[in-house]
Write a protein that holds these residues in place. Structure first.
Motif: not given
Length: 534
Positions: A322-327, A308-318, A232-237
């Motif tokens: 529409g603000a980013l809560l986390g990933i 799969w070869d060191r891929h990055w797979l990220i799913v955002p939490l909105w 989760l995104v720390d809203p302060k930092t």
């Protein structure tokens, strides 16, 4: 005691039957190899199955003697080696006949060479001759290669023999493809059920960490990623702080150099967007990250175009605005493959559910919808169709009421995909689903059972009712061409129909008859075909 030899025609029928069998893949391949060996008279039949995670072919099935099994079973051969063996110079009637001395077998790894010498007649089979038949899916992708040896006749195959063998391999490929699709569908269904289970357990859960822990565990168990982290995104930092894991140790990730929202955002570029997730190669991710970011190295990597070869797979939490809560970050897929679209869709649903739980509680409507609906077309799915067909047949038999089963299949769908791309193909499926929905009466139901197949249940239907439904579909499709995309001009469909209880009073037979009528319509170039009645 050996099994009786069966004719090539019966062998073809047997392989065709396997298309309908609900067997696991190893059992299916054993049956295919046995049928080819017995029906066409070959002492050895080996199935080399393509492994996309390694870009090679593994001998998974051997029909024959113990020496052949011991020599071949488990062997692998790289795709480049098969390029040599499947050369145009060896092609004959769709098969590949490699005569003795044409290739250096020692350079290609272990091979089985039967004992004995070559007979005297000119077309005699030499122990070092080889015969291979590729198995391709409906898109032309190579699924595997069937190798046959030791013909009982002692002679090289005629063109007629090869054509029968190629036909069997084509049907075997369809059976393999169907088995894999069924396994993928079952895994997708398990994933959706796991989502529902995670959602129900998270209802009213006050702890964000516990919600995310359940989500991580659900992703690991349902989608077979060995490592999952929710942060989760720390809203302060602006720091992205790990809150829960599955596979990884939470404390270990927290000790690593953290990342900030500003460092994550370059990875969330639409160019990497796949089914609501962001999928990057290692090089793409590394190019967009600062050198200070501590990159965790993937361990379950493969080789080849789908690995799969060191891929990055990220799913955002909105959040709702529409603000980013986390990933959610996942790694190390157990099958070492880049995830399929269905797997990414399920991952996105997990993330959606986690975000909804974090913001304002659970929203189960969409999840319940996807349990029995197709995510692309929004029609009822295969699972709903099977259940509904069984119940409608039982109702028709019990109350002596008839209904029609229509199976629609898009014409030239592969060509449409090849010419305009898979995005256009998906759009065509959605458009056709909408046309079906608009053409049906309120009491009728349309389904997408997979690929470009769309079953329709026409309630209380006469033959004329069914004809009217199909006529409305045809008329709406014709109206697409002038106003739609360029591909719309190529969008057409064929239909097969069977009636219950007039044609059959059990679901399996009814489906088979409608399916046969469909393919009869395709062969004869007609739009609609009914089951022929005596």
């Amino acid at each position: 005691m050996s099994l009786p030899t069966i004719s090539p025609l019966r062998g073809l029928v047997e392989v065709t039957r396997l298309l309908r069998a609900r067997e696991d893949l190893p059992a299916l391949l054993d049956a295919v190899a046995r049928t080819i060996g017995e029906s066409l008279g070959y002492g050895t039949v080996a199935v080399n199955l393509y492994r996309p995670a390694w870009d090679d072919f593994e001998v998974t099935t051997v029909y024959g003697n113990e020496e052949a099994r011991a020599t071949l079973l488990g062997n692998t051969r790289l795709g480049g080696d098969w390029t040599i063996l499947l050369s145009d110079r060896f092609e004959q009637c769709g098969a590949y006949v490699v005569p003795s001395g044409a290739v250096d077998w020692d350079s290609l790894g272990p091979s089985y060479v039967p004992q004995g010498g070559r007979a005297c007649h000119p077309d005699a089979w030499d122990p070092e001759d080889a015969l291979f038949v590729p198995m391709r899916d409906q898109r032309g992708v190579l699924l595997g290669i069937i190798s046959v040896d030791e013909p009982v006749s002692g002679r090289r195959p005629t063109d007629d023999d090869l054509e029968i063998l190629v036909s069997m391999a084509d049907h075997a490929a369809l059976a393999v493809e169907a088995a894999r699709e069924a396994a993928e569908s079952a895994r997708y269904q398990r994933a959706l059920e796991e989502i529902l289970a995670v959602s129900s357990r998270s209802t009213g859960e006050p702890s964000n960490s516990e919600i995310l822990r359940r989500v991580c565990t659900g992703i690991r168990d349902a989608l077979d990623f060995q490592n999952v982290c929710a942060a989760l995104v720390d809203p302060k930092t602006g720091a992205v702080v790990p809150q829960a894991t599955a596979g990884w140790r939470l404390e270990e990730l927290r000790r690593r150099t953290g990342v900030t929202v500003a460092e994550v955002e370059p990875l969330l570029d639409e160019v990497f967007l796949r089914e609501g997730c962001y999928l990057l190669t290692h090089e793409q991710a590394r190019a967009r990250l600062t050198s200070e970011v501590d990159v965790y190295p993937s361990q379950l990597n493969g080789r080849g175009p789908w690995a799969w070869d060191r891929h990055w797979l990220i799913v955002p939490l909105w959040d709702g605005g529409g603000a980013l809560l986390g990933i959610i970050w996942v790694d190390n897929p157990s099958d070492r493959l880049v995830p399929s679209a269905e797997r990414l869709q399920a991952l996105r649903i997990f993330a959606n559910d986690a975000a909804a739980a974090l913001v304002s509680g659970l929203h189960l409507g969409e999840l319940r919808f996807l349990a029995d609906h197709d995510p692309l077309t929004r029609l009822l799915n295969r699972r709903a169709f099977v259940n509904r067909l069984e119940s409608e047949v039982a109702r028709a038999v019990r109350y002596r009421r008839s209904f029609g089963l229509v199976i629609a299949d898009l014409d030239r769908f592969k060509q449409l995909n090849d010419r305009f791309g898979h995005a256009a193909g998906d759009e065509a499926l959605v458009v056709f689903a909408n046309v079906l929905a608009e053409s049906l009466r309120k009491v009728d139901d349309a389904f997408r059972s997979g690929g470009d197949a769309f079953p329709v249940l026409v309630a209380e239907a006469t033959e004329e009712d069914t004809r009217q439904v199909v006529a409305r579909v045809e008329e709406l499709l014709r109206q697409l061409a002038p106003a739609g995309e360029q591909w719309a001009a190529d969008l057409g469909a064929s239909f097969g129909c069977a009636a219950c209880p007039e044609d059959a009073n059990d679901a399996q037979t009814l489906f088979r008859l409608a399916d046969e009528a469909l393919y009869d319509a395709k062969r004869n170039g007609t739009v609609l075909r009914f089951v022929a009645r005596a």
